[in-house]
Design a protein around this motif. Sequence first.
Motif, mmCIF file in Angstrom:
data_model
loop_
_atom_site.group_PDB
_atom_site.id
_atom_site.type_symbol
_atom_site.label_atom_id
_atom_site.label_comp_id
_atom_site.label_asym_id
_atom_site.label_seq_id
_atom_site.Cartn_x
_atom_site.Cartn_y
_atom_site.Cartn_z
ATOM 1 N N THR A 132 0.839 -1.200 0.000
ATOM 2 C CA THR A 132 0.000 0.000 0.000
ATOM 3 C C THR A 132 0.876 1.253 0.000
ATOM 4 O OG1 THR A 132 -0.112 -0.058 2.426
ATOM 5 C CG2 THR A 132 -1.886 -1.152 1.210
ATOM 6 N N GLU A 133 0.291 2.345 -0.423
ATOM 7 C CA GLU A 133 1.045 3.590 -0.501
ATOM 8 C C GLU A 133 1.225 4.205 0.880
ATOM 9 O OE1 GLU A 133 0.780 8.029 -2.600
ATOM 10 O OE2 GLU A 133 -0.686 6.462 -3.100
ATOM 11 N N LEU A 134 2.458 4.561 1.188
ATOM 12 C CA LEU A 134 2.778 5.266 2.430
ATOM 13 C C LEU A 134 2.847 6.757 2.100
ATOM 14 C CD1 LEU A 134 5.498 2.876 3.886
ATOM 15 C CD2 LEU A 134 3.036 2.898 4.315
ATOM 16 N N GLU A 135 2.105 7.553 2.826
ATOM 17 C CA GLU A 135 1.892 8.950 2.453
ATOM 18 C C GLU A 135 3.095 9.818 2.785
ATOM 19 O OE1 GLU A 135 -1.398 12.493 3.223
ATOM 20 O OE2 GLU A 135 -1.845 10.406 3.762
ATOM 21 N N LEU A 136 3.425 10.685 1.845
ATOM 22 C CA LEU A 136 4.522 11.625 2.015
ATOM 23 C C LEU A 136 4.308 12.490 3.259
ATOM 24 C CD1 LEU A 136 7.053 13.175 0.876
ATOM 25 C CD2 LEU A 136 5.419 14.631 -0.330
ATOM 26 N N GLY A 137 5.357 12.625 4.073
ATOM 27 C CA GLY A 137 5.305 13.482 5.253
ATOM 28 C C GLY A 137 4.777 12.809 6.500
ATOM 29 N N LYS A 138 4.268 11.578 6.382
ATOM 30 C CA LYS A 138 3.748 10.871 7.549
ATOM 31 C C LYS A 138 4.862 10.090 8.246
ATOM 32 C CE LYS A 138 -0.689 11.878 7.241
ATOM 33 N NZ LYS A 138 -1.673 10.835 6.897
ATOM 34 N N VAL A 139 4.633 9.766 9.513
ATOM 35 C CA VAL A 139 5.572 8.982 10.316
ATOM 36 C C VAL A 139 4.891 7.674 10.687
ATOM 37 C CG1 VAL A 139 6.994 8.926 12.401
ATOM 38 C CG2 VAL A 139 6.614 11.097 11.207
ATOM 39 N N TYR A 140 5.604 6.556 10.486
ATOM 40 C CA TYR A 140 5.028 5.233 10.736
ATOM 41 C C TYR A 140 5.943 4.417 11.640
ATOM 42 C CZ TYR A 140 2.117 6.249 6.625
ATOM 43 O OH TYR A 140 1.241 6.815 5.723
ATOM 44 N N GLU A 174 1.454 -5.159 4.796
ATOM 45 C CA GLU A 174 0.409 -4.185 5.088
ATOM 46 C C GLU A 174 0.033 -4.172 6.565
ATOM 47 O OE1 GLU A 174 -4.039 -2.992 3.375
ATOM 48 O OE2 GLU A 174 -2.917 -4.689 2.542
ATOM 49 N N ASP A 175 0.047 -5.347 7.200
ATOM 50 C CA ASP A 175 -0.360 -5.415 8.605
ATOM 51 C C ASP A 175 0.766 -5.094 9.579
ATOM 52 O OD1 ASP A 175 1.167 -7.610 8.116
ATOM 53 O OD2 ASP A 175 -0.238 -9.087 8.913
ATOM 54 N N SER A 176 1.949 -4.736 9.050
ATOM 55 C CA SER A 176 3.083 -4.409 9.923
ATOM 56 C C SER A 176 3.393 -2.916 9.916
ATOM 57 C CB SER A 176 4.330 -5.191 9.505
ATOM 58 O OG SER A 176 4.750 -4.817 8.202
ATOM 59 N N VAL A 177 2.453 -2.111 9.401
ATOM 60 C CA VAL A 177 2.632 -0.660 9.328
ATOM 61 C C VAL A 177 1.582 0.022 10.188
ATOM 62 C CG1 VAL A 177 2.668 1.354 7.824
ATOM 63 C CG2 VAL A 177 3.540 -0.822 6.986
ATOM 64 N N GLN A 178 2.030 0.895 11.068
ATOM 65 C CA GLN A 178 1.109 1.625 11.943
ATOM 66 C C GLN A 178 1.479 3.102 11.929
ATOM 67 O OE1 GLN A 178 1.190 0.384 16.043
ATOM 68 N NE2 GLN A 178 -0.204 2.009 16.721
ATOM 69 N N GLU A 179 0.548 3.950 11.493
ATOM 70 C CA GLU A 179 0.802 5.382 11.460
ATOM 71 C C GLU A 179 0.856 5.940 12.879
ATOM 72 O OE1 GLU A 179 -1.260 9.551 9.937
ATOM 73 O OE2 GLU A 179 -1.928 7.635 9.083
ATOM 74 N N ILE A 180 1.828 6.813 13.115
ATOM 75 C CA ILE A 180 1.954 7.476 14.414
ATOM 76 C C ILE A 180 1.224 8.810 14.327
ATOM 77 C CG2 ILE A 180 3.543 8.395 16.131
ATOM 78 C CD1 ILE A 180 5.624 6.433 15.186
ATOM 79 N N HIS A 184 4.687 14.410 12.158
ATOM 80 C CA HIS A 184 4.830 14.672 10.730
ATOM 81 C C HIS A 184 6.261 15.093 10.441
ATOM 82 C CE1 HIS A 184 0.442 14.568 10.151
ATOM 83 N NE2 HIS A 184 0.372 15.245 11.283
ATOM 84 N N VAL A 185 6.672 14.887 9.193
ATOM 85 C CA VAL A 185 7.997 15.312 8.753
ATOM 86 C C VAL A 185 7.977 16.821 8.537
ATOM 87 C CG1 VAL A 185 9.826 14.931 7.049
ATOM 88 C CG2 VAL A 185 8.242 13.081 7.610
ATOM 89 N N SER A 186 9.098 17.470 8.780
ATOM 90 C CA SER A 186 9.207 18.909 8.566
ATOM 91 C C SER A 186 8.823 19.268 7.129
ATOM 92 C CB SER A 186 10.643 19.371 8.830
ATOM 93 O OG SER A 186 10.836 20.694 8.375
ATOM 94 N N PRO A 187 7.952 20.267 6.943
ATOM 95 C CA PRO A 187 7.533 20.651 5.576
ATOM 96 C C PRO A 187 8.695 21.035 4.673
ATOM 97 C CG PRO A 187 6.111 21.669 7.223
ATOM 98 C CD PRO A 187 7.254 21.048 7.974
ATOM 99 N N LEU A 188 9.756 21.635 5.235
ATOM 100 C CA LEU A 188 10.904 22.009 4.415
ATOM 101 C C LEU A 188 11.598 20.780 3.837
ATOM 102 C CD1 LEU A 188 12.530 24.911 6.477
ATOM 103 C CD2 LEU A 188 11.274 25.077 4.323
ATOM 104 N N ARG A 189 11.634 19.682 4.591
ATOM 105 C CA ARG A 189 12.313 18.473 4.133
ATOM 106 C C ARG A 189 11.560 17.808 2.989
ATOM 107 N NH1 ARG A 189 13.953 14.378 8.756
ATOM 108 N NH2 ARG A 189 15.164 16.223 9.338
#
Length: 315
Positions: A132-140, A174-180, A184-189
């Motif tokens: 599955t797609e992991l979203e840009l800027g998210k922390v997992y 897919e079942d080993s990924v958990q969003e925190i 979030h990642v710094s917007p500048l990065r």
Amino acid sequence: MPVNIDNSPLIKILPIVILGILIGDWIELAWWIAGISAAVCALCLVAFRGSALVRTLYGALTIFCTALTISEINSLSTIAPHHQPIEAVVEIIDNSAITSGGYNRTTARIVAVDDGDNQSVVREKIYLISPTELELGKVYKVAMTISDIGGEGYDGYARVMRRRGYTGSAFVAEDSVQEIEGQHVSPLRTLGPRMQRVAKERLAELGLPPSAMALSEAMTLGIRDGLSEEIKADYSRSGAYHLLAVSGLHIGIIALLINTLLIPLPLIRGGHRARNIIAIALIWLYTLLTGAAPSAVRSAVMFSGAQIAYSGSMS
């Protein structure tokens, strides 16, 4: 026709830069040590600029240490355990791309590894592959096993990727990924990937055929995931494959367009300086937009230097 080296400073600088990069590839040195050395040499260059010999010496050392710093900062040491199951906290710092097997591949930065009751802080960049797609800027928080990039017979590829900061790759189920939540990642990065995603969405609004859309993305944004093997083969056979990778040609066209559009600026006082500042900023903005590939970064550095030299000649 003989070359006047005094009028060609790049000929003097280039061997020093190459030497710094080669030595950085040969030895392991903390990047901050090389950075401090470059700063000290630069200060000495300013302090003792009255002597031509000392000025030349410290100037060469400053360039050398700067190249050494860049080389070392891109050669990250592997910190997280490889070839064994781990639980880690990762930041998604790039847009996802579809692999040939239909999986999503993105760039992730490992920031922590769980070690029983404690978390070890790490800094490691890897390719992360998932169904599955992991979203840009998210922390997992993910469970995974990191594998080294390359393998037997692929030492050259592994060395190149390591110099780009990648130390490994990992597949996550897919079942080993958990969003925190709440992190979030710094917007500048993530500025470059976010701009790239918006530009891709704008291109999609044109309603181009799939093949034309894939070529447009490759030539303008540096996204080559949509290119079919037939298109790649056709461009390779015709000797035009370089058009599909953002490099000096593309950066040069952008620089030409920017300078052409800003021609009226020098008509006002200080306008030529403003034009060069704006041009350099937009060149680097476009470089970020295209993913900051090494070829694009090299070209951006070259054209930035040309803009600075042009500004100096107009002073």
